[in-house]
Design an enzyme around this catalytic site. Structure first.
Site, PDB file in Angstrom:
ATOM      1  CE  LYS A  11      -4.010  -2.122   2.334  1.00 56.97           C
ATOM      2  NZ  LYS A  11      -4.951  -1.998   3.474  1.00 56.97           N
ATOM      3  CE1 TYR A  51      -9.430  -2.862   0.541  1.00 55.47           C
ATOM      4  CE2 TYR A  51      -8.396  -1.030  -0.611  1.00 55.47           C
ATOM      5  CZ  TYR A  51      -8.300  -2.146   0.205  1.00 55.47           C
ATOM      6  OH  TYR A  51      -7.086  -2.547   0.691  1.00 55.47           O
ATOM      7  CG  ASN A 114      -3.645  -1.992   7.002  1.00 56.36           C
ATOM      8  OD1 ASN A 114      -3.531  -1.716   5.816  1.00 56.36           O
ATOM      9  ND2 ASN A 114      -4.692  -2.626   7.490  1.00 56.36           N
ATOM     10  CG  HIS A 117      -5.554  -6.208  -0.172  1.00 63.16           C
ATOM     11  ND1 HIS A 117      -6.781  -6.183   0.459  1.00 63.16           N
ATOM     12  CD2 HIS A 117      -5.637  -7.146  -1.152  1.00 63.16           C
ATOM     13  CE1 HIS A 117      -7.580  -7.066  -0.150  1.00 63.16           C
ATOM     14  NE2 HIS A 117      -6.912  -7.662  -1.126  1.00 63.16           N
ATOM     15  CD  GLU A 128      -9.093  -9.214  -3.367  1.00 64.02           C
ATOM     16  OE1 GLU A 128      -9.949  -8.917  -2.512  1.00 64.02           O
ATOM     17  OE2 GLU A 128      -7.956  -9.642  -3.066  1.00 64.02           O
TER      18      GLU A 128
HETATM   19  P1  ADP Z   1      -7.957  -6.521   5.991  1.00 63.18           P
HETATM   20  O1  ADP Z   1      -7.145  -5.605   5.064  1.00 63.18           O
HETATM   21  O2  ADP Z   1      -7.145  -6.992   7.162  1.00 63.18           O
HETATM   22  O3  ADP Z   1      -8.631  -7.643   5.231  1.00 63.18           O
HETATM   23  P2  ADP Z   1     -10.574  -5.228   6.106  1.00 63.18           P
HETATM   24  O4  ADP Z   1     -10.931  -6.012   4.872  1.00 63.18           O
HETATM   25  O5  ADP Z   1     -11.512  -5.285   7.271  1.00 63.18           O
HETATM   26  O6  ADP Z   1      -9.120  -5.614   6.637  1.00 63.18           O
HETATM   27  O7  ADP Z   1     -10.447  -3.688   5.725  1.00 63.18           O
HETATM   28  C1  ADP Z   1      -9.862  -3.291   4.499  1.00 63.18           C
HETATM   29  C2  ADP Z   1      -8.927  -2.123   4.758  1.00 63.18           C
HETATM   30  O8  ADP Z   1      -9.692  -0.996   5.190  1.00 63.18           O
HETATM   31  C3  ADP Z   1      -7.916  -2.338   5.877  1.00 63.18           C
HETATM   32  O9  ADP Z   1      -6.777  -3.063   5.491  1.00 63.18           O
HETATM   33  C4  ADP Z   1      -7.566  -0.913   6.236  1.00 63.18           C
HETATM   34  O10 ADP Z   1      -6.669  -0.312   5.292  1.00 63.18           O
HETATM   35  C5  ADP Z   1      -8.919  -0.236   6.114  1.00 63.18           C
HETATM   36  N1  ADP Z   1      -9.626  -0.203   7.413  1.00 63.18           N
HETATM   37  C6  ADP Z   1     -10.203  -1.253   8.071  1.00 63.18           C
HETATM   38  N2  ADP Z   1     -10.752  -0.876   9.237  1.00 63.18           N
HETATM   39  C7  ADP Z   1     -10.532   0.470   9.344  1.00 63.18           C
HETATM   40  C8  ADP Z   1     -10.845   1.459  10.324  1.00 63.18           C
HETATM   41  N3  ADP Z   1     -11.509   1.146  11.437  1.00 63.18           N
HETATM   42  N4  ADP Z   1     -10.438   2.742  10.097  1.00 63.18           N
HETATM   43  C9  ADP Z   1      -9.776   3.075   8.947  1.00 63.18           C
HETATM   44  N5  ADP Z   1      -9.440   2.195   7.982  1.00 63.18           N
HETATM   45  C10 ADP Z   1      -9.794   0.912   8.164  1.00 63.18           C
HETATM   46 MG    MG Z   2     -10.095  -7.556   3.737  1.00 66.03          MG
END
Ligand code: ADP
Ligand code: MG
Length: 140
Positions: A11, A51, A114, A117, A128
């Site tokens: 990312k 997304y 973070n 992905h 994807e």
């Molecule tokens: P993951 O990437 O671990 O599969 P999710 O699919 O739940 O997590 O969420 C997609 C992405 O959205 C996350 O990787 C993160 O970048 C963002 N995200 C998730 N939860 C939050 C939050 N509470 N606040 C801001 N961004 C978030």
């Molecule tokens: Mg996810």
């Protein structure tokens, strides 16, 4: 266990800090093989489409802004049990909850920014991968 493909994104927060090589080294150490990779700068609309499942979540707009802020590196990773393996290597969504040694524990800045992905299921991995790569670009 069959050889699987999963989809990965390094990312913007990570490409901005020049961490592509360090993150790729972690994938390779874990037995994941990078069988396709390119660097792209998504538009906000392209990030939004990727997304789309999160479009009702409160963080959707922030997420699309972030994912289009700087280039990303999109990848196909191959390995035994690659989907679950990559989720393990990535660590929990929130870096404060991520296990030691995981990419997110090492590098993530926040729950939103973070660093990586990774697909969460075989079905989503196929969708994807097809969003970013033609079959001819995936060379195992
Ligand atoms: P993951 O990437 O671990 O599969 P999710 O699919 O739940 O997590 O969420 C997609 C992405 O959205 C996350 O990787 C993160 O970048 C963002 N995200 C998730 N939860 C939050 C939050 N509470 N606040 C801001 N961004 C978030
Ligand atoms: Mg996810």
């Amino acid at each position: 266990m069959a050889l699987e493909h999963t989809f990965s994104i390094i990312k913007p927060d990570a490409t901005e800090r020049n961490l592509t090589g360090k993150i790729n080294a972690i994938f390779e150490e874990a037995g994941l093989r990078i069988v396709a990779q390119k660097r792209v700068h998504l538009t906000k609309a392209q990030a939004g489409k990727f997304y789309e499942v999160h479009k009702e979540r409160p963080f959707y707009d922030e997420l699309c802004e972030f994912m289009s802020r700087s280039p990303v590196v999109v990848q196909v990773l191959e390995g035994e049990n690659a989907i679950a393996k990559n989720r393990e290597v990535m660590g929990a969504t929130n870096p404060a909850e991520a296990a030691d040694g995981t990419v997110r524990k090492l590098f993530a800045e926040s729950i939103g920014e973070n660093s990586v992905h990774g697909s969460d299921s075989a079905e989503n991995a196929a969708i994807e991968i097809a969003y970013f790569f033609a079959g001819i670009e995936i060379v195992g």
